[in-house]
Design a protein around this motif. Structure first.
Motif, PDB file in Angstrom:
ATOM      1  N   ASP A 142       0.830  -1.213   0.000  1.00  0.00           N
ATOM      2  CA  ASP A 142       0.000   0.000   0.000  1.00  0.00           C
ATOM      3  C   ASP A 142       0.860   1.257   0.000  1.00  0.00           C
ATOM      4  O   ASP A 142       0.572   2.230  -0.709  1.00  0.00           O
ATOM      5  N   GLU A 143       1.928   1.255   0.805  1.00  0.00           N
ATOM      6  CA  GLU A 143       2.792   2.437   0.900  1.00  0.00           C
ATOM      7  C   GLU A 143       3.533   2.687  -0.403  1.00  0.00           C
ATOM      8  O   GLU A 143       3.645   3.839  -0.867  1.00  0.00           O
ATOM      9  N   VAL A 144       4.048   1.633  -1.025  1.00  0.00           N
ATOM     10  CA  VAL A 144       4.750   1.782  -2.304  1.00  0.00           C
ATOM     11  C   VAL A 144       3.792   2.309  -3.370  1.00  0.00           C
ATOM     12  O   VAL A 144       4.134   3.207  -4.156  1.00  0.00           O
ATOM     13  N   VAL A 145       2.587   1.778  -3.401  1.00  0.00           N
ATOM     14  CA  VAL A 145       1.591   2.237  -4.369  1.00  0.00           C
ATOM     15  C   VAL A 145       1.259   3.711  -4.127  1.00  0.00           C
ATOM     16  O   VAL A 145       1.166   4.515  -5.072  1.00  0.00           O
ATOM     17  N   ARG A 146       1.092   4.091  -2.853  1.00  0.00           N
ATOM     18  CA  ARG A 146       0.748   5.476  -2.527  1.00  0.00           C
ATOM     19  C   ARG A 146       1.876   6.442  -2.875  1.00  0.00           C
ATOM     20  O   ARG A 146       1.647   7.505  -3.472  1.00  0.00           O
ATOM     21  N   MET A 147       3.107   6.081  -2.530  1.00  0.00           N
ATOM     22  CA  MET A 147       4.239   6.984  -2.745  1.00  0.00           C
ATOM     23  C   MET A 147       4.566   7.176  -4.219  1.00  0.00           C
ATOM     24  O   MET A 147       5.157   8.190  -4.600  1.00  0.00           O
ATOM     25  N   THR A 148       4.223   6.208  -5.052  1.00  0.00           N
ATOM     26  CA  THR A 148       4.547   6.298  -6.484  1.00  0.00           C
ATOM     27  C   THR A 148       3.324   6.607  -7.341  1.00  0.00           C
ATOM     28  O   THR A 148       3.423   6.593  -8.574  1.00  0.00           O
ATOM     29  N   ASP A 149       2.179   6.864  -6.703  1.00  0.00           N
ATOM     30  CA  ASP A 149       0.934   7.120  -7.449  1.00  0.00           C
ATOM     31  C   ASP A 149       0.663   6.023  -8.475  1.00  0.00           C
ATOM     32  O   ASP A 149       0.245   6.285  -9.607  1.00  0.00           O
ATOM     33  N   LEU A 150       0.917   4.796  -8.052  1.00  0.00           N
ATOM     34  CA  LEU A 150       0.805   3.673  -8.983  1.00  0.00           C
ATOM     35  C   LEU A 150      -0.627   3.161  -9.072  1.00  0.00           C
ATOM     36  O   LEU A 150      -1.280   2.931  -8.046  1.00  0.00           O
ATOM     37  N   ASP A 151      -1.091   2.982 -10.278  1.00  0.00           N
ATOM     38  CA  ASP A 151      -2.339   2.275 -10.530  1.00  0.00           C
ATOM     39  C   ASP A 151      -1.966   0.816 -10.804  1.00  0.00           C
ATOM     40  O   ASP A 151      -1.316   0.519 -11.818  1.00  0.00           O
ATOM     41  N   LEU A 152      -2.324  -0.100  -9.890  1.00  0.00           N
ATOM     42  CA  LEU A 152      -1.899  -1.489 -10.033  1.00  0.00           C
ATOM     43  C   LEU A 152      -2.375  -2.119 -11.333  1.00  0.00           C
ATOM     44  O   LEU A 152      -1.793  -3.107 -11.805  1.00  0.00           O
ATOM     45  N   ALA A 153      -3.411  -1.571 -11.931  1.00  0.00           N
ATOM     46  CA  ALA A 153      -3.883  -2.103 -13.217  1.00  0.00           C
ATOM     47  C   ALA A 153      -2.850  -1.884 -14.323  1.00  0.00           C
ATOM     48  O   ALA A 153      -2.890  -2.550 -15.363  1.00  0.00           O
TER      49      ALA A 153
END
Length: 392
Positions: free
Chosen positions: A44-55
């Motif tokens: 969750d933190e990595v996704v949040r910090m990089t504005d990553l859309d997992l799709a």
């Protein structure tokens, strides 16, 4: 290409987002917390910090073992869940492959070791060879990752002997180093060194980088197909196997709630297995004799027979693979004989595939005699049946 990488095979928990030419983000923790506490919050933190859309990711790389049984299960379950939800492929990266790949370009023997306890380690033997090429007039070296010995569980003494036989310098890394450092120093006859702290534990960024290479080589799978690779049984599984080996064999009536366990053995035993529903229909038939063999509460065999007047035809008898030649089939047959005598059954009948020499030999030992051949009786695959019987 963009890959989400997960590493939880040891004490270190690590998550990364990796592209072909850079590591976008990496979050690594080597501390006394369980992966069930850390892994999802780290993602969750990595996704949040990089504005990553997992799709947007192309695949999920996961360290697939060997390693901690609990850690591997948590990592694999997380990767499978994300893969199924996002409809993304999984890249299974062997743990020790990922460890060795950290020492990129090293021409010495690379030997990652993970403590497997009881003076054993999970390991593999690797190196990089130089493949030279030319790019715009400049000589460029492209190191080739070579697996000299695939990952394995091995005694430390045996590993030392193998490494001495290579007669080349060795670089060690992994959590097995502090545990077996003295044994290695005492037994090695070749030069050796230990990787520094920044590259001596598992890292998700490396799992992702190697995962991209494996993906391009076609080494990926669906989330549903993925399974961690343990190399050996866990302590709990070994203890259970020992209990089953020494446990008393119990033969009892097979009931409806046993149908799933019987169906599992059925699929392991026959090319034309009965379904679970078919087994349930058999159990509910008042003209059948249904027996289950158990050891330590686990189904290890079963027998189905149909009664008609003073005869009974054995429709199915099977024993789980690891329990064969342990007297299970014989005990099922003896119990059927006892029931047959009580129910005034005079004769037992059965048919068996002509090619099944092992089963035919077993029935002959149980006093069955061949009565004839029924041509084309079996359909999947087509084969003649040998008819056999015995008097009670």
């Amino acid at each position: 290409m963009k890959v989400l990488a997960i590493e939880s095979s040891g004490l270190t928990a690590s998550v990364a987002v990796v592209e072909e030419t850079r590591t976008v983000a990496e979050y690594t923790v080597d501390y006394k917390k369980t992966h069930s506490q850390t892994l999802l919050p780290m993602i969750d933190e990595v996704v949040r910090m990089t504005d990553l859309d997992l799709a947007e990711i192309d695949a999920i790389a996961v360290s697939g073992g060997p390693g901690s049984f609990t850690g591997l299960r948590i990592g694999s379950a997380t990767a499978k869940g994300l893969g199924l939800a996002l409809d993304k492929p999984l890249i299974h990266v062997p743990t020790v492959d990922g460890l060795a790949y950290q020492v990129y370009g090293c021409g010495d023997i690379i030997c990652p070791i993970m403590d497997a306890r009881r003076n054993q380690v999970y390991t593999g033997i690797y190196t990089f060879s130089a493949r030279a090429g030319k790019k715009e007039g400049i000589r460029e070296v492209d190191p080739v990752f070579q697996v000299l010995r695939m990952q394995m569980a091995i005694a430390v003494e045996d590993l030392i002997r193998r490494l001495n036989n290579y007669n080349r310098p060795v670089v060690f890394l992994g959590d097995g180093v502090p545990v077996y450092r003295e044994m290695l120093s005492a037994g090695l006859k070749v030069p050796y060194s230990f990787a520094p702290s920044y590259m001596n534990r598992q890292r998700a960024a490396v799992v992702g980088a190697l995962g991209i290479r494996y993906y391009k080589a076609g080494k990926y799978e669906t989330a549903m197909e993925h399974q961690p690779e343990y190399l050996r049984q866990s302590q709990a599984e070994r203890e259970r196997a020992q209990r089953e080996k020494t446990a008393k064999l119990v033969i009892r009536e097979l009931k409806a709630e046993d149908a799933a366990a019987a169906a599992e053995i059925e699929y392991q035993s026959f090319p034309d297995p009965w379904s679970q529903n078919g087994i349930l229909d058999t159990v509910s038939n008042p003209s059948t004799v249904c027996l289950l063999a158990e050891k330590a509460g686990k189904a290890v065999g079963y027998l189905f027979a149909y009664r008609a007047g003073d005869e009974a035809e054995i429709a199915r008898i099977a024993v789980a693979g690891e329990q064969k030649r342990q007297g299970v089939g014989k005990s099922l047959m003896r119990t059927l004989e006892e029931i047959g005598k009580k129910k005034q059954i005079r004769r037992l009948l059965l048919d068996v595939r002509e090619s099944n020499r092992e089963a035919r030999a077993f029935y002959e030992k149980m006093a069955f005699q061949e009565d004839g051949i029924r041509r084309g009786f079996y359909q999947d695959p087509p084969e003649d049946a040998v008819l056999m019987s015995r008097e009670l």
